[in-house]
Every structure is written in C-alpha cells, then in structure tokens.
Design a protein around this motif. Structure first.
Motif, PDB file in Angstrom:
ATOM      1  N   VAL A  43      25.424  57.524  42.150  1.00 27.01           N
ATOM      2  CA  VAL A  43      26.508  58.442  41.782  1.00 27.01           C
ATOM      3  C   VAL A  43      26.996  58.121  40.368  1.00 27.01           C
ATOM      4  O   VAL A  43      27.257  56.953  40.052  1.00 27.01           O
ATOM      5  N   PRO A  44      27.146  59.137  39.499  1.00 29.85           N
ATOM      6  CA  PRO A  44      27.626  58.880  38.135  1.00 29.85           C
ATOM      7  C   PRO A  44      29.012  58.249  38.134  1.00 29.85           C
ATOM      8  O   PRO A  44      29.899  58.674  38.875  1.00 29.85           O
ATOM      9  N   SER A  88      18.959  63.826  35.746  1.00 32.15           N
ATOM     10  CA  SER A  88      18.074  64.676  36.547  1.00 32.15           C
ATOM     11  C   SER A  88      16.617  64.232  36.405  1.00 32.15           C
ATOM     12  O   SER A  88      15.855  64.265  37.389  1.00 32.15           O
ATOM     13  N   GLN A  89      16.214  63.802  35.215  1.00 38.08           N
ATOM     14  CA  GLN A  89      14.849  63.317  35.026  1.00 38.08           C
ATOM     15  C   GLN A  89      14.641  62.001  35.769  1.00 38.08           C
ATOM     16  O   GLN A  89      13.587  61.771  36.364  1.00 38.08           O
ATOM     17  N   TYR A  90      15.648  61.142  35.724  1.00 39.36           N
ATOM     18  CA  TYR A  90      15.558  59.859  36.432  1.00 39.36           C
ATOM     19  C   TYR A  90      15.450  60.087  37.939  1.00 39.36           C
ATOM     20  O   TYR A  90      14.694  59.371  38.629  1.00 39.36           O
ATOM     21  N   GLU A  91      16.175  61.040  38.462  1.00 44.03           N
ATOM     22  CA  GLU A  91      16.193  61.251  39.906  1.00 44.03           C
ATOM     23  C   GLU A  91      14.870  61.776  40.456  1.00 44.03           C
ATOM     24  O   GLU A  91      14.680  61.803  41.677  1.00 44.03           O
ATOM     25  N   VAL A 122      18.292  68.942  23.787  1.00 41.76           N
ATOM     26  CA  VAL A 122      19.507  68.134  23.828  1.00 41.76           C
ATOM     27  C   VAL A 122      19.608  67.553  25.228  1.00 41.76           C
ATOM     28  O   VAL A 122      19.465  68.276  26.222  1.00 41.76           O
ATOM     29  N   ALA A 123      19.846  66.248  25.326  1.00 42.92           N
ATOM     30  CA  ALA A 123      19.863  65.553  26.611  1.00 42.92           C
ATOM     31  C   ALA A 123      21.283  65.201  27.012  1.00 42.92           C
ATOM     32  O   ALA A 123      21.952  64.404  26.335  1.00 42.92           O
ATOM     33  N   ASP A 124      21.744  65.786  28.109  1.00 42.18           N
ATOM     34  CA  ASP A 124      23.062  65.471  28.683  1.00 42.18           C
ATOM     35  C   ASP A 124      24.199  65.582  27.670  1.00 42.18           C
ATOM     36  O   ASP A 124      25.224  64.908  27.794  1.00 42.18           O
ATOM     37  N   GLU A 125      24.012  66.436  26.660  1.00 44.17           N
ATOM     38  CA  GLU A 125      25.032  66.595  25.613  1.00 44.17           C
ATOM     39  C   GLU A 125      25.381  65.262  24.950  1.00 44.17           C
ATOM     40  O   GLU A 125      26.495  65.059  24.458  1.00 44.17           O
ATOM     41  N   LEU A 126      24.383  64.384  24.875  1.00 50.11           N
ATOM     42  CA  LEU A 126      24.600  63.057  24.304  1.00 50.11           C
ATOM     43  C   LEU A 126      23.709  62.781  23.098  1.00 50.11           C
ATOM     44  O   LEU A 126      24.148  62.159  22.131  1.00 50.11           O
ATOM     45  N   GLY A 137      22.048  54.762  28.185  1.00 52.34           N
ATOM     46  CA  GLY A 137      23.325  54.080  28.324  1.00 52.34           C
ATOM     47  C   GLY A 137      24.507  55.010  28.441  1.00 52.34           C
ATOM     48  O   GLY A 137      25.621  54.572  28.738  1.00 52.34           O
ATOM     49  N   GLY A 138      24.286  56.289  28.232  1.00 54.89           N
ATOM     50  CA  GLY A 138      25.382  57.246  28.307  1.00 54.89           C
ATOM     51  C   GLY A 138      25.840  57.547  29.716  1.00 54.89           C
ATOM     52  O   GLY A 138      26.966  58.006  29.924  1.00 54.89           O
ATOM     53  N   ARG A 139      24.983  57.291  30.688  1.00 55.79           N
ATOM     54  CA  ARG A 139      25.321  57.509  32.087  1.00 55.79           C
ATOM     55  C   ARG A 139      25.027  56.235  32.871  1.00 55.79           C
ATOM     56  O   ARG A 139      23.958  55.644  32.726  1.00 55.79           O
ATOM     57  N   LEU A 140      25.963  55.839  33.701  1.00 55.85           N
ATOM     58  CA  LEU A 140      25.784  54.710  34.602  1.00 55.85           C
ATOM     59  C   LEU A 140      25.914  55.228  36.024  1.00 55.85           C
ATOM     60  O   LEU A 140      26.955  55.774  36.400  1.00 55.85           O
TER      61      LEU A 140
END
Length: 291
Positions: free
Chosen positions: A108-109, A76-79, A149-153, A100-103
């Motif tokens: 689209v994730p 969401s921050q990247y978008e 906590v970021a993206d539960e990661l 690296g946790g989301r590609l």
C-alpha cells in the motif's frame, strides 16, 4: 515487526534481479541454458525472468532478512512483477518504486512518504513541466519512439540508442544537472530524474522504520542505483549495465563478472551468503511459490 532485523536487503529489479528476453544474455548452447521462471506477465505475455536457482535463493533470503525491491518502475509497473516468496500471495513488506518517489508498505502506498518527497522536490529541483518541455524540443522523432512521464515525478524517453547524435546525451546531462536533475541511459531508455528523488532516501526511511542497527545490503546496475549501492554496508553490481560500462565502483561495492540472468542468480547467492555470515548458499532447501 518485533525485534529489529539484522539485515535489510535492497535490490534493483530490471537487469539486476530480473531480466527481459532481450537482457537474458544466455551465452551457452540452448541445451545448457538454465531453467527460467517467469516473474512478470503483461497482456498475457511473459516479460521478465529469473533462473529457477535465483528464485529458490530469493525464497530463502526473504525469510532471513527484510527484502526491499528498489525500482525505477512506477507502482503499476512494479505490481506486474510476481517475485517468488515462501507462501502463496507473499509480497515484500516494503517496496521502493518510482526511484524513491513511492514507498509501498505491505503493498500500500505510504502517504506520509509521498508528502515528504513532494516537499523535497519542490525545494530541490526544477519543475517536471520544464524538463518535459525540454525533452520534447531536443528529442528528435527520428530516433525517439516514446516520451513518457512516470507517476508525475520524472520523465523518460524510449530511443533508438545507436542513432543518438554524438554529444546529445552529454548536453542533456549538463542541462539537467544545472536544474537539479539526473540523466541516466539504461538500454533503450533515457531517464531524467530529479536529484532529490533517490532510492537511497527511501531506503533510509525503511531502515528507520524497521529499527536502526541493521546491516544494509544492496545491488543495482545503473547510474540511478549508484546512491543505493553507496548507502549499503556491502553492495554488488553485475558485469553489465551503465555502471559496468563506465567502470564505476566504490569501497564496499563488488563488481561481478557475471552478466545477464546469470548475474541475477549470483547477486541472490551473494545476498544470502552474506546474511548467513559467509555460509555458501545453494538455494535448494525450499520450493518456490510465486505470488
């Protein structure tokens, strides 16, 4: 995507390619300051910028290489970031978020990568909850403004950097290292990130998908970018940031003298020049179209 690309260019965003007002470091008289392009707006306020010249260079670059933003920001921050592109609505074909946790693939994730990372984290690092609890106990509210906590990661703190107790960061680093986590101090943020969660791992997946054999270029300013720089055939770091402060370098990594938004422009120029085989890059051939 057709034929395999010759170059994959992966760049950190904040304080590498884009800059907040606080990080611009414009050490020139106001009348000589470069023209800036806003590339992030949140709640009606412009938050991040590039020089117009850097933006023009990026427009050239994304048409000659696979450009991959590689950020610790959540999705969401990247978008919120609207990078310049050759056409209205352009988005990078790949983007690495959450360290690296989301590609993201065409915005689209990618669920396969998310599942892969979940397995690596389960096998290689202490649970997030354990680290979050420790941060709650060791971060004094007197100098801690936020705990997130970021993206539960992974987790991070927003702190009053000048008020951090002597030895506190080293003690936290040691505690986290024993549990398979990495600590990084970037500006006013203290990040605790599980070691398996890395930009280089996601970058390797991008390179695999676009076809092997591409030359990889990268740039970054923080400890969390070190693996990204080491994974590249050629890489650059600005004259500011966590890596510069510690004098970090490695074979194939060029330490630039430029700081602040001028470093972002120089990084974009080095990327494009390298892609063009050393031909000087001016960034003036095409107009900028912001997404």
């Amino acid at each position: 995507m057709g034929a395999s690309p010759r170059f994959v260019v992966a760049s950190d965003l904040d304080r590498t390619l884009i800059y907040s007002n606080r990080a611009l470091a414009l050490d020139v008289p106001d009348r000589l300051a470069p023209r800036l392009l806003s590339v992030e707006v949140h709640d009606g306020k412009a938050l991040s910028f590039m020089t117009e010249q850097a933006a023009a260079l990026l427009v050239e670059l994304v048409q000659e290489a696979v450009f991959v933003p590689a950020t610790t920001r959540t999705r969401s921050q990247y978008e919120r970031v609207n990078l310049p592109g050759p056409t209205p609505g352009w988005i990078p074909p790949y983007a690495i978020c959450a360290n690296g946790g989301r590609l993201l693939v065409d915005g689209v994730p990618d669920e396969d990568w998310q599942a892969e990372m979940a397995g690596r984290l389960a096998d290689g690092a202490a649970p997030l909850a354990e680290v979050v609890e420790h941060l709650a106990l060791c971060a004094d509210p007197e100098w801690t403004h936020k705990r997130r906590v970021a993206d539960e990661l992974f987790a991070y703190l927003v702190v009053e950097r000048a008020d951090l107790p002597p030895g506190w960061l080293a003690e936290l680093t040691g505690w986290c290292t024993e549990r398979g986590w990495t600590v990084s101090l970037q500006g006013r943020k203290v990040y605790a990130v599980p070691t398996p969660l890395s930009k280089s791992a996601a970058l390797a997946e991008v390179v695999r998908r676009v076809g092997g054999g591409a030359t990889v270029l990268s740039a970054g300013d923080s400890l969390l970018d070190a693996d990204l720089l080491l994974a590249a055939d050629a890489a650059w770091r600005p004259g500011h940031g966590e890596l510069a402060d510690t004098g970090w370098t490695a074979p194939g990594v060029t330490a630039l003298d430029e700081v602040g938004v001028a470093a972002g422009e120089e990084i974009a120029r080095r990327f494009l020049s390298h892609v063009r085989g050393g031909v000087p890059a001016t960034g003036t051939a095409r107009p900028v179209a912001a997404r």
